[in-house]
Design a protein around this motif. Structure first.
Motif, PDB file in Angstrom:
ATOM      1  N   UNK A   1     -43.964  25.378 -63.297  1.00 44.01           N
ATOM      2  CA  UNK A   1     -43.065  24.626 -62.426  1.00 44.01           C
ATOM      3  C   UNK A   1     -42.093  25.554 -61.705  1.00 44.01           C
ATOM      4  N   UNK A   2     -41.623  26.589 -62.394  1.00 44.52           N
ATOM      5  CA  UNK A   2     -40.715  27.537 -61.740  1.00 44.52           C
ATOM      6  C   UNK A   2     -41.410  28.235 -60.571  1.00 44.52           C
ATOM      7  N   UNK A   3     -42.685  28.584 -60.759  1.00 48.23           N
ATOM      8  CA  UNK A   3     -43.425  29.293 -59.708  1.00 48.23           C
ATOM      9  C   UNK A   3     -43.544  28.472 -58.432  1.00 48.23           C
ATOM     10  N   UNK A   4     -43.596  27.159 -58.558  1.00 49.91           N
ATOM     11  CA  UNK A   4     -43.693  26.297 -57.374  1.00 49.91           C
ATOM     12  C   UNK A   4     -42.509  26.479 -56.432  1.00 49.91           C
ATOM     13  N   UNK A   5     -41.397  26.956 -56.947  1.00 51.06           N
ATOM     14  CA  UNK A   5     -40.151  27.004 -56.170  1.00 51.06           C
ATOM     15  C   UNK A   5     -39.881  28.332 -55.481  1.00 51.06           C
ATOM     16  N   UNK A   6     -40.678  29.346 -55.733  1.00 50.10           N
ATOM     17  CA  UNK A   6     -40.304  30.685 -55.311  1.00 50.10           C
ATOM     18  C   UNK A   6     -40.440  30.937 -53.812  1.00 50.10           C
ATOM     19  N   UNK A   7     -41.199  30.078 -53.104  1.00 52.68           N
ATOM     20  CA  UNK A   7     -41.390  30.300 -51.667  1.00 52.68           C
ATOM     21  C   UNK A   7     -40.998  29.087 -50.817  1.00 52.68           C
ATOM     22  N   UNK A   8     -40.591  27.993 -51.418  1.00 53.33           N
ATOM     23  CA  UNK A   8     -40.322  26.796 -50.621  1.00 53.33           C
ATOM     24  C   UNK A   8     -39.186  27.017 -49.624  1.00 53.33           C
ATOM     25  N   UNK A   9     -38.197  27.824 -49.988  1.00 52.57           N
ATOM     26  CA  UNK A   9     -37.084  28.089 -49.069  1.00 52.57           C
ATOM     27  C   UNK A   9     -37.536  28.895 -47.860  1.00 52.57           C
ATOM     28  N   UNK A  10     -38.686  29.561 -47.961  1.00 53.72           N
ATOM     29  CA  UNK A  10     -39.187  30.398 -46.868  1.00 53.72           C
ATOM     30  C   UNK A  10     -40.163  29.629 -45.996  1.00 53.72           C
ATOM     31  N   UNK A  11     -41.234  29.129 -46.610  1.00 57.39           N
ATOM     32  CA  UNK A  11     -42.321  28.569 -45.814  1.00 57.39           C
ATOM     33  C   UNK A  11     -42.014  27.184 -45.272  1.00 57.39           C
ATOM     34  N   UNK A  12     -40.924  26.565 -45.699  1.00 59.83           N
ATOM     35  CA  UNK A  12     -40.536  25.282 -45.112  1.00 59.83           C
ATOM     36  C   UNK A  12     -39.801  25.461 -43.791  1.00 59.83           C
TER      37      UNK A  12
ATOM     38  N   UNK B   1     -38.553  37.911 -62.576  1.00 61.26           N
ATOM     39  CA  UNK B   1     -38.441  37.549 -63.992  1.00 61.26           C
ATOM     40  C   UNK B   1     -39.704  36.892 -64.533  1.00 61.26           C
ATOM     41  N   UNK B   2     -40.483  36.193 -63.697  1.00 62.60           N
ATOM     42  CA  UNK B   2     -41.653  35.497 -64.225  1.00 62.60           C
ATOM     43  C   UNK B   2     -42.690  36.442 -64.825  1.00 62.60           C
ATOM     44  N   UNK B   3     -43.035  37.566 -64.178  1.00 61.28           N
ATOM     45  CA  UNK B   3     -43.974  38.479 -64.850  1.00 61.28           C
ATOM     46  C   UNK B   3     -43.459  38.968 -66.198  1.00 61.28           C
ATOM     47  N   UNK B   4     -42.141  39.195 -66.293  1.00 59.87           N
ATOM     48  CA  UNK B   4     -41.571  39.644 -67.571  1.00 59.87           C
ATOM     49  C   UNK B   4     -41.636  38.545 -68.618  1.00 59.87           C
ATOM     50  N   UNK B   5     -41.407  37.306 -68.212  1.00 64.21           N
ATOM     51  CA  UNK B   5     -41.499  36.191 -69.164  1.00 64.21           C
ATOM     52  C   UNK B   5     -42.925  36.001 -69.664  1.00 64.21           C
TER      53      UNK B   5
ATOM     54  N   UNK C   1     -52.497  33.735 -64.045  1.00 61.87           N
ATOM     55  CA  UNK C   1     -53.200  32.730 -63.247  1.00 61.87           C
ATOM     56  C   UNK C   1     -52.324  31.505 -63.040  1.00 61.87           C
ATOM     57  N   UNK C   2     -51.646  31.074 -64.110  1.00 64.95           N
ATOM     58  CA  UNK C   2     -50.801  29.884 -64.020  1.00 64.95           C
ATOM     59  C   UNK C   2     -49.692  30.081 -62.992  1.00 64.95           C
ATOM     60  N   UNK C   3     -48.962  31.205 -63.069  1.00 63.68           N
ATOM     61  CA  UNK C   3     -47.804  31.302 -62.185  1.00 63.68           C
ATOM     62  C   UNK C   3     -48.175  31.738 -60.773  1.00 63.68           C
TER      63      UNK C   3
ATOM     64  N   UNK D   1     -44.417  24.325 -73.903  1.00 62.92           N
ATOM     65  CA  UNK D   1     -43.262  24.005 -73.053  1.00 62.92           C
ATOM     66  C   UNK D   1     -42.969  25.150 -72.094  1.00 62.92           C
ATOM     67  N   UNK D   2     -42.986  26.370 -72.598  1.00 57.27           N
ATOM     68  CA  UNK D   2     -42.679  27.526 -71.760  1.00 57.27           C
ATOM     69  C   UNK D   2     -43.770  27.730 -70.709  1.00 57.27           C
ATOM     70  N   UNK D   3     -45.026  27.493 -71.084  1.00 57.86           N
ATOM     71  CA  UNK D   3     -46.118  27.628 -70.115  1.00 57.86           C
ATOM     72  C   UNK D   3     -45.942  26.642 -68.957  1.00 57.86           C
ATOM     73  N   UNK D   4     -45.620  25.399 -69.279  1.00 60.99           N
ATOM     74  CA  UNK D   4     -45.370  24.391 -68.240  1.00 60.99           C
ATOM     75  C   UNK D   4     -44.161  24.786 -67.406  1.00 60.99           C
ATOM     76  N   UNK D   5     -43.124  25.294 -68.063  1.00 61.07           N
ATOM     77  CA  UNK D   5     -41.907  25.691 -67.350  1.00 61.07           C
ATOM     78  C   UNK D   5     -42.175  26.836 -66.383  1.00 61.07           C
ATOM     79  N   UNK D   6     -43.016  27.787 -66.790  1.00 62.79           N
ATOM     80  CA  UNK D   6     -43.374  28.897 -65.906  1.00 62.79           C
ATOM     81  C   UNK D   6     -44.105  28.384 -64.674  1.00 62.79           C
TER      82      UNK D   6
END
Length: 422
Positions: free
Chosen positions: A39-50, A140-144, A158-160, A32-37
């Protein structure tokens, strides 16, 4: 939380003596946490590159001045610096899982509400809300990963990083088609809030697996990191690679157009350069963590940069695909810069502190690169002076990277410095 050890142990630090280790989570929880990581990574740049693809429509629709547009394009590095630096303190107070839920909430609400903003100042303010969530996620993602997968750092990095690259590419490529299909740039920008909503759901489920707070005395702050040579090497390495990347993403297509390439072909080349980040994210992290000494990777990326930039200097339109490929390989230094947070630290607290210091100050350095590059182009009237600046950044990146790549650990450096003061 731990999983079965692998050969990656050789590249990871062992816990400091006396450090309590969290109990292993059930396999289902780790999945669950691997999937959550991811999915969270998908959101880190959308506010910028859009924003970039429809910047003209945004400024016209809001009546935004050139100054406002300049502020909008500068906000990401400012938010990454400010909110990234605050992340370790917020994580200690709220818990890393709860903080990431709040970060994804900020991304989601910021994207939705700024798309409805009627005034430029409100659009900029709500952009800060969305970007603050991305800044916290960056740190926070590298720490998680270090916290939950200490013996699978390569795989989970690799995943994130792949999720980060995919989210960046989607927002850059899909915004214009969305705007044209709907006839409204506001819908095109707000649509990416769906990513944040989906990503928050597994983290809400993962709250039950939030580790108990550790000993507050083991927490590390940005000031402690910057009291070591290793900490400053992380800042300068991240800053120089960010500066090179921002310059390429901002000016690469224009350089090719000025050399005689048509606008559509220049756009294709920029898209190809950006897309190269996906295979680099898939391949490099697992290789990087398998060795104790990362200096060969530093040399590899610098060599690729130098081949690509030399080709662009001497013959930009003959072999453009080749030069772009080499520059794209060089941009894999971003993956190394993120992976090094885990391989140069022994604990999740150390990873978070090094990530915060390197990214907060590093993004400020990165944001200055495109401005100076453009200034040199304007004053010199050609691309030779700004390209010379880029090559200079590559050489600084090499020197700092050779220092950072040596097998050492941040916690040891901090302990040694504290012992000197006794």
């Amino acid at each position: 939380m731990s999983v079965t050890p692998t050969r990656e142990n050789a590249a990871q630090g062992t816990p400091l003596p006396g450090t309590d280790q969290p109990r292993a989570a059930p396999r289902a929880a780790l999945l669950l946490i691997a999937v959550a990581i991811a999915l969270a990574a998908l959101n880190l740049r959308t506010a910028i590159t859009s924003v970039g693809p429809v910047l003209g429509e945004i400024t016209q629709g809001l009546g935004m001045t050139a100054v406002g547009a300049g502020v909008l394009t500068t906000l990401p590095v400012l938010c990454f610096a400010v909110f990234g630096g605050l992340t370790p303190m917020l994580s200690r107070r709220l818990g890393s899982h709860r903080l990431l839920v709040l970060a994804l909430t900020a991304v989601t609400l910021g994207l939705v509400t700024r798309a409805m903003a009627p005034e430029p100042w409100l659009f900029l303010t709500l952009s800060v809300v969305a970007l603050s969530g991305g800044a916290v996620g960056n740190v926070i993602l590298p720490a998680l990963v270090k916290q939950h997968f200490p013996h699978r750092v390569g795989l989970m990095t690799t995943v994130y990083t792949t999720g980060l690259a995919v989210g960046t590419a989607i927002a850059a490529a899909a915004t214009v088609p969305l705007e044209r299909a709907t006839g409204d740039w506001r819908i095109a920008l707000g649509a990416y809030a769906l990513f944040g909503l989906v990503a928050a759901l597994p983290w809400l489920l993962a709250l039950r697996h939030e580790p108990a707070p550790g000993d507050a005395r083991a927490a590390l702050g940005v000031r402690q990191v910057l009291g070591t040579g290793l900490g400053w090497q992380g800042v300068l390495y991240f800053g120089t690679q960010s500066s090179i990347a921002y310059i390429m993403f901002g000016w690469f297509a224009q350089m090719l157009r000025d050399q005689g390439l048509d606008a559509q072909s220049a756009g294709v080349m920029l898209a190809y350069l950006t897309a190269l980040g996906i295979p680099m994210s898939l391949v490099m992290p697992s290789l990087i963590v398998r060795v104790r000494d990362q200096r060969p990777f530093v040399v590899l990326f610098v060599a690729a940069y130098l081949v690509g930039f030399t080709g662009m200097w001497v013959s930009p339109l003959n072999g453009t695909w080749v030069w772009t490929t080499f520059v794209g390989i060089g941009l894999g230094s971003f993956v190394l810069a993120l992976t090094v947070f885990a391989v140069r630290t022994r604990t999740a607290e150390g990873t978070a502190a090094m990530s915060a210091s390197s990214q907060s100050l590093g993004y400020l350095l990165g944001g200055a690169g495109p401005f100076l590059f453009g200034l040199l182009h304007e004053t010199s009237g050609d691309w030779h002076a700004p390209m010379a600046m880029v090559i200079g950044l590559v050489l600084v990146n090499l020197v700092v990277g050779l220092l950072l790549g040596r097998p050492r650990y941040l916690e040891d450096a901090i302990a040694a410095k504290a012992a000197q003061r006794v």
